[in-house]
Enzyme design. Sequence first.
Site, PDB file in Angstrom:
ATOM      1  N   SER A  39      72.841  75.764  92.408  1.00 31.47           N
ATOM      2  CA  SER A  39      73.539  75.992  91.142  1.00 31.47           C
ATOM      3  C   SER A  39      73.961  77.455  91.066  1.00 31.47           C
ATOM      4  CB  SER A  39      72.625  75.662  89.965  1.00 31.47           C
ATOM      5  OG  SER A  39      73.156  76.238  88.789  1.00 31.47           O
ATOM      6  N   HIS A  87      76.848  73.373  93.209  1.00 31.25           N
ATOM      7  CA  HIS A  87      76.634  72.775  91.885  1.00 31.25           C
ATOM      8  C   HIS A  87      77.220  73.701  90.828  1.00 31.25           C
ATOM      9  CE1 HIS A  87      74.344  70.174  89.063  1.00 31.25           C
ATOM     10  NE2 HIS A  87      74.140  71.287  88.364  1.00 31.25           N
ATOM     11  N   ASP A  94      77.764  74.352  86.870  1.00 30.26           N
ATOM     12  CA  ASP A  94      77.278  74.013  85.527  1.00 30.26           C
ATOM     13  C   ASP A  94      78.291  74.435  84.473  1.00 30.26           C
ATOM     14  OD1 ASP A  94      74.639  72.840  85.922  1.00 30.26           O
ATOM     15  OD2 ASP A  94      74.131  74.778  86.809  1.00 30.26           O
ATOM     16  N   MET A 100      79.397  74.523  80.855  1.00 31.00           N
ATOM     17  CA  MET A 100      78.792  74.413  79.506  1.00 31.00           C
ATOM     18  C   MET A 100      79.797  74.866  78.472  1.00 31.00           C
ATOM     19  SD  MET A 100      74.993  75.907  80.195  1.00 31.00           S
ATOM     20  CE  MET A 100      74.095  75.587  81.718  1.00 31.00           C
ATOM     21  N   HIS A 129      78.849  69.508  87.204  1.00 35.85           N
ATOM     22  CA  HIS A 129      77.947  69.003  86.157  1.00 35.85           C
ATOM     23  C   HIS A 129      78.483  69.464  84.807  1.00 35.85           C
ATOM     24  CE1 HIS A 129      73.601  69.244  84.311  1.00 35.85           C
ATOM     25  NE2 HIS A 129      74.346  68.315  83.736  1.00 35.85           N
ATOM     26  N   MET A 182      78.335  69.783  81.042  1.00 29.63           N
ATOM     27  CA  MET A 182      77.520  69.738  79.819  1.00 29.63           C
ATOM     28  C   MET A 182      78.449  70.050  78.657  1.00 29.63           C
ATOM     29  SD  MET A 182      74.282  71.594  81.560  1.00 29.63           S
ATOM     30  CE  MET A 182      75.327  72.061  82.932  1.00 29.63           C
ATOM     31  N   MET A 233      67.842  65.308  84.310  1.00 30.11           N
ATOM     32  CA  MET A 233      67.544  66.686  83.896  1.00 30.11           C
ATOM     33  C   MET A 233      66.029  66.858  83.842  1.00 30.11           C
ATOM     34  SD  MET A 233      70.435  68.426  83.352  1.00 30.11           S
ATOM     35  CE  MET A 233      69.427  69.859  83.092  1.00 30.11           C
ATOM     36  N   ASP A 264      67.615  67.985  88.488  1.00 35.27           N
ATOM     37  CA  ASP A 264      68.221  69.285  88.168  1.00 35.27           C
ATOM     38  C   ASP A 264      67.378  70.044  87.143  1.00 35.27           C
ATOM     39  OD1 ASP A 264      69.902  71.410  87.684  1.00 35.27           O
ATOM     40  OD2 ASP A 264      71.506  70.233  86.753  1.00 35.27           O
TER      41      ASP A 264
END
Length: 214
Positions: A7, A32, A34, A36, A65, A67, A136, A172
């Site tokens: 990540s 990865h 993230d 957000m 990923h 979010m 998660m 994760d």
Amino acid sequence: MVKISPSILAAPLANLAPVLGELEQAAADFIHLDVMDGHFVPSLTFGEEFTAAVAAATKLPLDVHLMVSVPEREVPKYFPLKPFYITFHYEATSAPLRLANEIRKAGSKPGLALNPRTPVAAIADIVFAFDLVLLMSVEPGYYGQPFIANTWQRLDGLKKLKEQHHFVIEVDGGISDTNAQELVRGGADILVSGGFIFKGNIRERIASLRKVVE
Ligand code: DX5
Ligand code: ZN
């Protein structure tokens, strides 16, 4: 073979090019990302422009990923980048199957992410449409948080569900060389790791993860 998905949120984001080179040399399996939105989770990280810049700077496949509160709007922004996986949260949508189909049509593999308080049983009827389930093991929002112990029983439930389906299990949050082996024994196929990999020597940390899982 267990896969490792670093990540990069935990990496020095202003100096990413050498990091991406090191990840290739260390034979990481994915990058990865993230994403957000400051709404589904409190923090705001990066979006499709940054992800495109990363895609242009690496040969490694992308593991995106999301979010985000409105995956129906955000997911298509990543289609041109052809990520290997595009994962959105079960908690964020009322139309997970439609979204999974759209991702597949665009040439990526759909992933479904589950927060620590979402029962694994909640996805039993829709998991057939996904190639990956992201479990998660921390509350989403930040890297560097401690691993939540309820993950063990949840992983067990997911492993049972996997017996009738074809998805892979990605875990994760809070993963290091102290819990990686047990996670793989418990059924994890892909391990995401941020703080552990990037707050040390990248190649050594990836090698130590590989050593415990092989
Ligand atoms: C948390 C993110 C994770 C996180 C992993 O919201 O989805 O991918 O960055 O970082 P560590 O391994 O430090 O928990
Ligand atoms: Zn993540």
